[in-house]
Write an enzyme that holds these catalytic residues in place. Sequence first.
Site, PDB file in Angstrom:
ATOM      1  N   HIS A  40      32.143  28.361  26.341  1.00 44.17           N
ATOM      2  CA  HIS A  40      31.785  29.118  27.550  1.00 44.17           C
ATOM      3  C   HIS A  40      32.921  30.029  28.016  1.00 44.17           C
ATOM      4  O   HIS A  40      33.272  30.046  29.193  1.00 44.17           O
ATOM      5  CB  HIS A  40      31.373  28.141  28.651  1.00 44.17           C
ATOM      6  CG  HIS A  40      30.351  28.675  29.599  1.00 44.17           C
ATOM      7  ND1 HIS A  40      30.458  29.913  30.186  1.00 44.17           N
ATOM      8  CD2 HIS A  40      29.201  28.132  30.052  1.00 44.17           C
ATOM      9  CE1 HIS A  40      29.421  30.093  30.982  1.00 44.17           C
ATOM     10  NE2 HIS A  40      28.634  29.041  30.907  1.00 44.17           N
ATOM     11  N   GLU A  68      28.297  33.560  24.528  1.00 46.51           N
ATOM     12  CA  GLU A  68      28.101  32.152  24.178  1.00 46.51           C
ATOM     13  C   GLU A  68      27.234  32.080  22.919  1.00 46.51           C
ATOM     14  O   GLU A  68      26.019  32.222  23.000  1.00 46.51           O
ATOM     15  CB  GLU A  68      27.416  31.408  25.327  1.00 46.51           C
ATOM     16  CG  GLU A  68      28.218  31.412  26.612  1.00 46.51           C
ATOM     17  CD  GLU A  68      27.359  31.023  27.817  1.00 46.51           C
ATOM     18  OE1 GLU A  68      26.969  29.860  27.919  1.00 46.51           O
ATOM     19  OE2 GLU A  68      27.076  31.903  28.643  1.00 46.51           O
TER      20      GLU A  68
HETATM   21  C1  GAL Z   1      25.490  29.778  31.522  1.00 46.89           C
HETATM   22  C2  GAL Z   1      24.091  29.780  32.036  1.00 46.89           C
HETATM   23  C3  GAL Z   1      24.148  30.255  33.463  1.00 46.89           C
HETATM   24  C4  GAL Z   1      25.047  29.370  34.289  1.00 46.89           C
HETATM   25  C5  GAL Z   1      26.390  29.200  33.598  1.00 46.89           C
HETATM   26  C6  GAL Z   1      27.230  28.143  34.268  1.00 46.89           C
HETATM   27  O1  GAL Z   1      25.508  29.389  30.181  1.00 46.89           O
HETATM   28  O2  GAL Z   1      23.302  30.629  31.248  1.00 46.89           O
HETATM   29  O3  GAL Z   1      22.858  30.293  34.004  1.00 46.89           O
HETATM   30  O4  GAL Z   1      24.455  28.127  34.477  1.00 46.89           O
HETATM   31  O5  GAL Z   1      26.240  28.840  32.265  1.00 46.89           O
HETATM   32  O6  GAL Z   1      28.056  28.691  35.236  1.00 46.89           O
END
Ligand code: GAL
EC number: 5.1.3.21
Length: 345
Positions: free
Chosen positions: A174, A311
Amino acid sequence: MNIIESAFGDHAKLFTMVNDNGVQLAVTDFGARIVHLNVPINNERRELILGFDSAEEYIAKDHYIGATIGRVAGRIANGSFQLNQTNYQVVKNENDNTLHGGPDSFEMAYWQSETDISDNKVSTSFTHTSPNQNNGFPGNLTVKVTYTLDNDNVWQVSYEANSDAMTLFNPTNHVYFNLTGHPGMSVADHMLSIDADHFAPLDDQNLTTGEQRDVAQTAFDFRKAKQVNEALISADPQNQLVSGLDHPFLLNQATDSASPQARLVSPDKKVAINMRTTAPSVVVFTANFGDGYQLPMRQEQLINHGGITLETQVAPGAEKYPAFGNIVLPANEVYQATTRFDIDI
Ligand code: GAL
């Protein structure tokens, strides 16, 4: 080539890998997380990603930033799925759904670490076992994540895993890029290209619907480089729904292709990131935290749209929509995936 180990709060460690060009890639065992990607540009240094200064700060502010995400990245509708004719119910942590493997998943674990230095590359590996029935998922699942930096300025993240029972597995990293070096500046003026003819639309709970929509004539068409801003200001109901991008792009190419599958360029054109992955999709999230959002980060304030993720994973919803790809990991089989980011400075 060098690796410097230091404390990262009360319990965590930070491993700062440095290559011969002065590029620094720092990772922590807390969440097997990337903390810094710091590069020399002319006579200055620039931080290319979002992050905080200790494990405790991540816990207090945002524990997903930079982390390894799993067991299943993205949302599982109602926290339920079928595997081998058996129904599973996993723990819900966002409304009626399970986000990023449920509460206290990979991002909150302290992983075992191991470092390695050779002539041309440095690496730090993190290993973690998620026990059988963790958040309701079957199988004792052992995951190894390896971060590598080499002298060609390539940062690579690779995954290896196996489980003693059939399970679902769909990890990602992330990382949030902001190539201006400032979390207080929007990523709107970055140029982005993504080699994807289709994206996966979302419903009002941010769940994929199984549809693979053509990007042509939409703000999701990044096949030619354009400003991220075009997706932020777009009137397309899909962009309005999430105030930007929070969507899987279904990648066209196989990884052996010469050109990158995604490319992000800083507004001043001094640095770019080229991404290539073995994964079939990339979820692009433009840090849609809301108008007026401010979160103290590294002597600045992180703002709405102050970062953008790449991601790489199978598109969320694959447990329901097999056309997105396969996220079933059979017992005692080896899972492998790799994403590389070439840093163009
Ligand atoms: C992403 C997701 C978002 C949000 C984020 C966490 O992967 O698509 O909607 O939840 O993570 O801050």
